[in-house]
Design an enzyme around this catalytic site. Structure first.
Site, PDB file in Angstrom:
ATOM      1  N   GLU A   1     -23.356   4.872 -10.091  1.00 40.00           N
ATOM      2  CA  GLU A   1     -23.730   4.409 -11.424  1.00 40.00           C
ATOM      3  C   GLU A   1     -22.515   4.384 -12.363  1.00 40.00           C
ATOM      4  OE1 GLU A   1     -25.204   6.752  -9.619  1.00 40.00           O
ATOM      5  OE2 GLU A   1     -27.381   6.717  -9.854  1.00 40.00           O
TER       6      GLU A   1
ATOM      7  N   HIS B   1       3.968   0.286  10.594  1.00 40.76           N
ATOM      8  CA  HIS B   1       4.108  -0.023   9.171  1.00 40.76           C
ATOM      9  C   HIS B   1       3.658   1.183   8.357  1.00 40.76           C
ATOM     10  CE1 HIS B   1       3.623  -1.778   5.268  1.00 40.76           C
ATOM     11  NE2 HIS B   1       2.350  -1.424   5.272  1.00 40.76           N
TER      12      HIS B   1
ATOM     13  N   HIS C   1       1.849  -5.393  -4.608  1.00 35.84           N
ATOM     14  CA  HIS C   1       0.929  -4.745  -5.549  1.00 35.84           C
ATOM     15  C   HIS C   1       0.941  -5.435  -6.901  1.00 35.84           C
ATOM     16  CE1 HIS C   1       0.224  -1.614  -2.682  1.00 35.84           C
ATOM     17  NE2 HIS C   1       1.517  -1.469  -2.538  1.00 35.84           N
TER      18      HIS C   1
HETATM   19  N1  GLN Z   1      -2.173  -4.445   8.533  1.00 32.75           N
HETATM   20  C1  GLN Z   1      -2.680  -3.987   7.290  1.00 32.75           C
HETATM   21  C2  GLN Z   1      -2.679  -5.128   6.282  1.00 32.75           C
HETATM   22  O1  GLN Z   1      -1.829  -5.957   6.389  1.00 32.75           O
HETATM   23  C3  GLN Z   1      -1.851  -2.844   6.746  1.00 32.75           C
HETATM   24  C4  GLN Z   1      -2.400  -2.296   5.468  1.00 32.75           C
HETATM   25  C5  GLN Z   1      -1.768  -1.003   5.021  1.00 32.75           C
HETATM   26  O2  GLN Z   1      -0.697  -0.652   5.421  1.00 32.75           O
HETATM   27  N2  GLN Z   1      -2.402  -0.273   4.160  1.00 32.75           N
HETATM   28  O3  GLN Z   1      -3.488  -5.176   5.396  1.00 32.75           O
HETATM   29 ZN    ZN Z   2       1.085  -1.093   3.735  1.00 34.18          ZN
END
Ligand code: GLN
Ligand code: ZN
Length: 759
Positions: free
Chosen positions: A17, A646, A699
């Protein structure tokens, strides 16, 4: 009568909520009054619910419109100068500006930095302080919410973040010492405590979770000074709350502070009970954190009862209170709303409401109430059913785990040899370009997924839709000249959920939301049993995407540590064991991808760093198994198959050896925001394998041009050898729109070409 207390309750609401009304308010569709009214009703409902579940001492001021650390900063007027005008004119707008930033009517303010609350998946806003800072009480939220509870007939115990933890969790913008501000801050705490006393509060819970961390002498001195000063104040009694671990070498410090009660975490710090009982001066109260406030399992009540009886025997029953280990913020509200979990699993779980119920059973048992027996017996039966369930324990998984050896976590050849074979097989140009996996999750993509889930879109139509999206994505990458392609991840809802849904041993709730930050909630999977992979997970999409192109198609997986970190995990075996099981399931996926002709496979591990234990001494053991799990997942393939990983963050200095030990052929990391600063770690260490330092901050909606990316890559080239460098964005592109992505990736390919030309 033994007291059942609670340290904090989820704020977001069983049906999220708070999220709904917050977002409506931010969109301008709900008024401030509507927001405050919904918040008031939530507090009221939560007090009622806790009371009905059996708690006598209820928390107040645990509620927050966004974050409790931000609440404290705001309350004490720790507001950076740029936000002050707005905060004075419109406090709520100022508060949300600190939380989320604003860009409106000529005001342009960024949000405060956000970081993880200890080792939970909750994030708090980091207060920004500076030398000579003034503090004052800006409002009376803790008093008002105490009185609100009282008016509704609830006797509440206000919760405050303690002064030393507040400072230790903050940062100074001028590099000055945070703790130097303590003497300026303490009078404000004293004033607030006096107000709470005047309002009628008998006890205040003062949270000092930093007491479970490694602390230096300066922090110890600050603790002593703070609580000596507060002892002089006309104030309610203080319950000093510590949680998320054992006090360890800080126990004597904590026991010596001038407060009237101490709360300790006996779930993570079970072994500390004896020492705490020894150290606790008379007539101080001990609040026993007996029930796990961070996980979703029913507690072994018999064990908790042993601890409680032992403590009561030692201190006297009237000095012992029962509590969850920490605030229940970290678990969903009510298991009763889960109607579709398997019945046995349902019986093994306890959410916030049920956890308070467990404390009530313990209290009744301590008080010799006959009614407790049935509840204890019931709990015993559930535990037994879990212990014996074939859904949980699978002999074939145990056999596979015990067959693991050193070779299971090692590639066939060392990196140099692999590199030679891979460059033969892949024939990539210098500065190869790639992306991190996901492409924009547009409205149509999300609608198609929702439509398929609700049955409106048939499986066949959904598949056809996904194929078309994937093909568009592949064509786009070919057209702009990316070297190693991805399929775009259009079929995935979330990088952990997608895998969990297709693995055995995972369950998903309908309403099991927990707050991640502000209005953002997550619904972590519950890992309840031995993990197996009934069928390949990603092979179908990778194979399809590879069939569309001559260029290498990169397979995309979420790594074992990340799956573990972002789930509720089993409490009946070590985390490392659960992680190895996930690693083995992913290893099968990796080898299946290789067999399907996928020559490049990325195993994402964005959560490795956040899994670090709170205490430095526990780091090596964690890192050892985390690295081992990654390597188990990655090592089933031939030398020619290139393994990528990554990580989307920027602090590597203190874990760089572990990152190198993962031995991925290529690692991509987030570097563009810090302007390649974090590459320092890789230089000092001389990272041996290949690296893609992100050149595009995904971002932000801002699109960098080729020149900017070339500049970043030149910085990278100054410290790495050219053959090591890959060119890629910071992270996946799922939150971005196609127009920005098109422009940014085109510029990125140009940047790689410019570097090749200059070589
Ligand atoms: N392979 C994922 C993407 O490209 C990696 C996302 C992440 O590292 N948080 O969205
Ligand atoms: Zn990432």
């Amino acid at each position: 009568m033994t007291l059942v207390t609670n340290l904090g309750f989820p704020r977001i609401g069983a049906r999220r909520e708070l999220k709904r009304v917050l977002e409506a308010y931010w969109r301008g569709e709900a008024s401030a009054a509507q927001l405050q009214e919904e918040a008031r009703q939530l507090r009221l409902r939560h007090w009622q619910l806790q009371r009905q579940a059996g708690a006598q001492v209820l928390p107040s001021n645990d509620f927050s419109l966004y974050d409790h650390v931000l609440d404290a900063a705001f309350l004490f007027d720790a507001i950076p100068a740029d936000y002050r005008r707005l905060a004075d004119a419109d406090p709520l707008a100022g508060y949300f500006a600190l939380a989320r930033g604003v860009q409106k009517d000529g005001v342009d303010l960024r949000a405060l930095e956000m970081t993880k609350w200890f080792d939970t998946n909750y994030h708090y806003l980091v207060p920004e302080l500076h030398a000579g800072q003034d503090f004052r009480l800006r409002d009376d939220k803790p008093v008002a919410e105490f009185l609100e509870a009282r008016a509704a007939g609830f006797d509440a115990r206000p919760v405050l973040l303690g002064p030393v933890s507040f400072l230790l969790l903050s940062k100074t913008v001028d590099g000055s010492d945070r703790l130097a501000l303590l003497d300026r801050l303490l009078p404000v705490y004293a004033e607030l405590l006096a107000k709470l006393k005047d309002a009628g509060a008998e006890w205040v819970q003062i949270d000092e979770p930093c007491l479970v961390l490694d602390l230096d002498e300066a922090a110890h001195a600050a603790y002593r000074r703070a609580y000596a000063a507060l002892a002089q104040a006309a104030r309610p009694k203080l319950l000093l709350a510590t949680y998320f671990g054992a006090l360890g070498e800080n126990l004597d410090l904590a026991a010596g502070l001038q407060v009237e009660g101490l709360h300790v975490d006996l779930v993570r710090g079970k072994e500390q009970l004896d020492a705490v009982l020894q150290a606790l001066p008379k007539p101080r109260v001990l609040s026993l954190g007996l029930i796990d406030g961070r996980n979703v399992w029913r507690s072994p009540l018999d064990n908790a009862l042993i601890l409680a009886r032992y403590a009561a025997g030692s201190l006297g029953a009237e000095r012992v209170w029962l509590a969850p280990s920490c605030s229940l913020l970290h678990v969903p509200v009510d298991l009763d709303s889960e109607k579709s979990l398997p019945a046995d699993l349902h019986g093994w779980l306890a959410f916030a409401k049920q956890k308070i119920g467990e404390l009530k059973v313990l209290a009744d048992a301590l008080d010799g109430e006959a009614s407790a027996e049935a509840a204890l017996a019931q709990s015993r039966r559930q535990l037994e059913s879990r212990r014996q369930s074939p859904r949980v324990h699978k002999p074939e998984v145990a056999a596979r785990l015990s067959a693991l050896d050193e070779a299971s976590a090692r590639r066939q050849s060392p990196y140099d040899a692999r590199r030679a074979v891979q460059s033969q097989a892949l024939r990539l140009p210098a500065y190869p370009t790639t992306t991190i996996g996901s492409f924009p999750q547009t409205q149509p993509v999300r609608e198609a997924r929702a439509g398929n889930k609700s049955g409106k879109l048939s499986d066949a139509d959904y598949e056809a839709f996904l194929e078309a999206e994937t093909e568009k994505c592949v064509r786009f990458q070919e057209e702009i000249g990316i070297d190693v392609l991805v399929h775009g991840e259009f079929e995935r809802n979330d990088m952990v959920e997608y895998f969990g849904e297709q693995l055995d041993g995972f369950a998903f709730t309908r309403q099991g939301w927990v707050q991640s930050y502000g209005s953002r909630c997550v619904k972590p999977p519950i890992i309840y049993g031995d993990v197996t992979r009934p069928a390949p997970i990603t092979v179908r999409w990778s194979r399809y995407a590879q069939s569309l192109t001559q260029r290498p198609m990169k397979g995309m997986l979420t790594g074992p540590v990340t799956v573990l970190q972002w789930s509720f995990v089993r409490d009946d075996q070590e985390r490392s064991r659960t992680c190895r099981q996930i690693a083995l399931a992913l290893r099968d996926e990796v080898t299946d991808l290789e067999a399907a002709g996928i020559g490049v496979i990325q195993i994402d591990e964005p959560a490795i760093r956040e899994g670090l234990p709170l205490r430095r001494a526990d780091w090596p053991a964690y890192l050892a198994w985390a690295v081992e799990c990654f390597r188990i997942a990655a090592s089933g393939v031939a030398d020619r198959t290139q393994i990528h990983t990554h990580m989307c963050y920027s602090e590597f200095n203190d874990i760089i050896d572990a990152v190198a030990a993962m031995d991925a052929d290529v690692i991509s990391i987030e570097t563009s925001r810090s302007r390649m600063e974090l590459l320092d770690a890789f230089v000092q260490f001389r990272y041996p394998n290949e690296i893609g330092p992100g050149v595009y901050d995904i971002h932000s909606p801002r699109v960098p041009d080729t020149g900017e990316m070339v500049e970043l890559l030149e910085k990278a080239r100054a410290v790495l050898s050219p053959e090591q460098i890959w060119v890629n964005p910071d992270c996946g592109l799922k939150t971005r729109g196609w127009p920005e992505v098109r422009t940014a990736l085109t510029a990125m390919v140009e940047a790689a070409k410019a570097l090749r030309a200059a070589a």
